[in-house]
Scaffold this motif. Structure first.
Motif, short mmCIF file in Angstrom:
data_model
loop_
_atom_site.label_atom_id
_atom_site.label_comp_id
_atom_site.label_asym_id
_atom_site.label_seq_id
_atom_site.Cartn_x
_atom_site.Cartn_y
_atom_site.Cartn_z
N ASN A 182 0.84 -1.19 0.00
CA ASN A 182 0.00 0.00 0.00
C ASN A 182 0.88 1.25 0.00
N PRO A 183 0.77 2.10 -1.04
CA PRO A 183 1.64 3.28 -1.13
C PRO A 183 1.47 4.26 0.03
N VAL A 184 0.27 4.31 0.60
CA VAL A 184 0.02 5.23 1.72
C VAL A 184 0.81 4.79 2.95
N LEU A 185 0.79 3.48 3.24
CA LEU A 185 1.54 2.98 4.38
C LEU A 185 3.05 3.04 4.13
N GLN A 186 3.44 2.81 2.88
CA GLN A 186 4.86 2.93 2.54
C GLN A 186 5.35 4.36 2.77
N LYS A 187 4.52 5.32 2.38
CA LYS A 187 4.85 6.73 2.59
C LYS A 187 4.92 7.06 4.07
N ALA A 188 4.08 6.39 4.86
CA ALA A 188 4.07 6.63 6.31
C ALA A 188 5.29 6.03 6.99
N GLY A 189 5.98 5.10 6.30
CA GLY A 189 7.21 4.54 6.87
C GLY A 189 7.21 3.04 7.06
N LEU A 190 6.11 2.37 6.76
CA LEU A 190 6.07 0.91 6.90
C LEU A 190 6.72 0.25 5.68
N GLN A 191 7.40 -0.88 5.91
CA GLN A 191 8.06 -1.59 4.84
C GLN A 191 7.75 -3.07 4.91
N THR A 192 7.84 -3.74 3.75
CA THR A 192 7.72 -5.19 3.73
C THR A 192 8.83 -5.79 4.58
N GLY A 193 8.46 -6.74 5.43
CA GLY A 193 9.41 -7.36 6.35
C GLY A 193 9.30 -6.83 7.76
N ASP A 194 8.56 -5.72 7.94
CA ASP A 194 8.36 -5.19 9.28
C ASP A 194 7.48 -6.13 10.10
N LYS A 195 7.79 -6.25 11.38
CA LYS A 195 6.94 -6.98 12.31
C LYS A 195 6.24 -5.96 13.20
N ILE A 196 4.92 -5.86 13.08
CA ILE A 196 4.16 -4.89 13.87
C ILE A 196 4.00 -5.42 15.29
N VAL A 197 4.44 -4.64 16.25
CA VAL A 197 4.36 -5.04 17.65
C VAL A 197 3.08 -4.52 18.30
N SER A 198 2.82 -3.22 18.12
CA SER A 198 1.64 -2.62 18.74
C SER A 198 1.17 -1.42 17.93
N VAL A 199 -0.10 -1.08 18.08
CA VAL A 199 -0.69 0.10 17.46
C VAL A 199 -1.42 0.87 18.56
N ASP A 200 -1.02 2.13 18.75
CA ASP A 200 -1.64 2.97 19.78
C ASP A 200 -1.56 2.31 21.15
N GLY A 201 -0.46 1.63 21.42
CA GLY A 201 -0.25 1.02 22.73
C GLY A 201 -0.88 -0.35 22.90
N HIS A 202 -1.66 -0.80 21.91
CA HIS A 202 -2.32 -2.10 22.00
C HIS A 202 -1.48 -3.16 21.30
N ILE A 203 -1.08 -4.18 22.03
CA ILE A 203 -0.29 -5.25 21.47
C ILE A 203 -1.10 -6.03 20.44
N ILE A 204 -0.52 -6.26 19.27
CA ILE A 204 -1.20 -7.02 18.22
C ILE A 204 -0.87 -8.50 18.44
N GLU A 205 -1.86 -9.25 18.85
CA GLU A 205 -1.66 -10.68 19.11
C GLU A 205 -1.98 -11.55 17.91
N ARG A 206 -2.91 -11.09 17.06
CA ARG A 206 -3.30 -11.85 15.88
C ARG A 206 -3.12 -11.00 14.64
N PHE A 207 -2.56 -11.59 13.60
CA PHE A 207 -2.41 -10.86 12.34
C PHE A 207 -3.76 -10.42 11.79
N ASN A 208 -4.80 -11.24 12.02
CA ASN A 208 -6.14 -10.94 11.51
C ASN A 208 -6.65 -9.59 12.03
N ASP A 209 -6.17 -9.16 13.20
CA ASP A 209 -6.66 -7.92 13.81
C ASP A 209 -5.88 -6.69 13.34
N LEU A 210 -4.79 -6.92 12.60
CA LEU A 210 -3.90 -5.80 12.25
C LEU A 210 -4.52 -4.76 11.33
#
Length: 449
Positions: free
Chosen positions: A146-174
């Motif tokens: 997604n070009p918008v997320l790429q522009k925001a700084g996310l890259q393929t290969g990144d492991k998302i740990v948390s969003v807004d302080g909430h730990i991401i436990e399932r990929f489905n919820d990301l």
């Protein structure tokens, strides 16, 4: 045939939600001996497809599938039956009932919507259980195209740990976490180092403008599905070949193969592929654009699990275990939709650009029949209907509840004239929202979005 299946699911879900919502008003009205003059699925503007009077109530099906309604005697509603209101109140009328009874009647519809959603989630937990990917199991991170997320700084290969302080436990919820996390911090791990990026406040608006179909996805293997016309590699490679390495460099994912090809433009290089469960090396020709002239195939989750890319977690529940699981999921969906609604009314987020009407709802349903997907979609639509009807807008249940609470607190009942005017204002607000939502659908269709 696909369009018929899609339309059937859409109409079945819509009909179920409308009938149960209106029953939520109808049943308490009857319990409190309030006369219900009409009970309709869809709107009967000018004429009905079907109608039959039983007792004091006319039951029918209208031709305009934009909702449904119950017409309760002595109530100022969308029918705007002002002649009835000019007459002396009758004991069977809504206006003659105590405020607490009127409040229960008005809250009946949304109560049924929320109860229905929770019941569906409980039933789905019991029948289907849970299948999901643990976020920790994505050792090589996610795919970000997604070009918008790429522009925001996310890259393929990144492991998302948390969003807004909430730990991401399932990929489905990301994906949902990223959408409701606009303007919030995302903690990620890149090359073994944790770092933080901040999502733009107008993330959703940018995504809509880009017509991006997905935010993030799983990294997938490069599987040959077919060949472009005139491909130099037809006959060398075969459909279902899985690329394992190029020129001795191990390559596990599609995105890695794409990058590697750019280094061998116009060259012939050895490529190792998995073919019929055996490793085979073939010499492939890379064109001047760094392409192989092949189409990459979609790989199902079961195949990727069999090939050792991912491991799905499966949770099964007894009936008693499914109750708290379903209730928790229902609660999370209600909270999540409230957050989305807040984003939609905040102009700076641009989320209003993604608001859709009936076409958007229709497009949610798949072109194949799946009871699991059908019930999942129906549950979230039920929550949406319940939340939207609770908004304090005259003409909606929430508007009636607002005036009833005022009456119960102040001891003063708004005049019939005031209620008529409020109902008319609410009606125009709803028409405006309906035109905006469906106008968005038309606009996107014109632009091919």
């Amino acid at each position: 045939m696909e369009i018929i299946i899609k339309l059937s699911q859409f109409l079945l879900s819509l009909s179920l939600l409308i009938i149960l919502h209106e029953l939520g008003h109808f049943i308490p009205a009857k319990l409190f001996k309030t006369r219900v003059e009409k009970f309709y699925l869809f709107f009967d503007v000018k004429f009905s497809l079907f109608k039959k009077k039983i007792g004091d109530t006319v039951y029918g099906i209208g031709w305009l599938p934009l909702g449904g309604y119950v017409k309760i005697a002595g109530m100022i509603d969308e029918s705007m039956d002002t002649d009835q209101m000019k007459q002396e109140p009758q004991p069977w009328e809504f206006r003659s009932k105590p405020a607490w009874q009127r409040l229960i009647i008005m809250l009946g519809g949304v109560t049924v919507n929320f109860v229905l959603a929770f019941v569906i989630y409980i039933g789905m937990a019991y029948v289907y259980g849970d299948s999901y990917l643990k976020n920790d199991d994505l050792k090589d991170g996610i795919s970000v195209t997604n070009p918008v997320l790429q522009k925001a700084g996310l890259q393929t290969g990144d492991k998302i740990v948390s969003v807004d302080g909430h730990i991401i436990e399932r990929f489905n919820d990301l994906p949902e976490a990223l959408l409701v996390g606009v303007g919030k911090d995302v903690v990620l791990e890149r090359n073994g180092v944790q770092q933080t990026i901040t999502l733009p406040a107008d993330l959703i608006g940018q995504v809509v403008d880009e017509n991006s179909k997905s935010l993030v996805s799983l990294r997938i293997p490069f599987v040959i599905a077919g060949f472009a016309e005139g491909s130099a590699n037809e006959g060398k490679l075969q459909p279902k070949d899985v690329v394992l390495s190029v020129n001795g460099e191990p390559l596990r994912y599609y995105d890695q193969v794409e990058v590697a090809m750019s280094k061998y433009k116009g060259q012939t290089v050895p490529m190792e592929v998995l073919r019929d469960e055996k490793k085979t090396v073939v010499d492939v020709t890379v064109d001047k654009d760094g392409k192989l002239g092949v189409f990459n195939g979609l790989v199902g989750m079961q195949d990727m699990e069999r090939m050792g890319y991912y491991t799905l977690s499966h949770d099964k529940y007894s009936f008693l275990e499914s109750i708290p699981v379903g209730l928790e999921k229902g609660k999370d969906k209600v909270v999540g939709y409230w957050k989305q609604l807040k984003l939609m009314v905040s102009p700076e987020t641009g989320a209003y650009k993604g608001v859709g009407g009936f076409k958007a709802i229709f497009d949610i349903f798949p072109q194949f029949w799946s009871w699991e997907l059908f019930w999942s979609i129906t549950a979230i639509l039920s929550i949406m209907l319940g939340v939207m009807n609770l908004l304090p807008i005259p003409a909606l249940d929430g508007g009636h509840v607002m005036f009833l609470l005022y009456e119960m607190i102040s001891g003063r009942k708004p005049s019939d004239k005031f209620m008529e005017n409020a109902q008319m204002v609410g009606f125009f607000i709803l028409i405006g929202l309906l035109l905006f939502a469906n106008g968005n659908d038309i606009y996107k269709a014109i632009l091919g979005k």
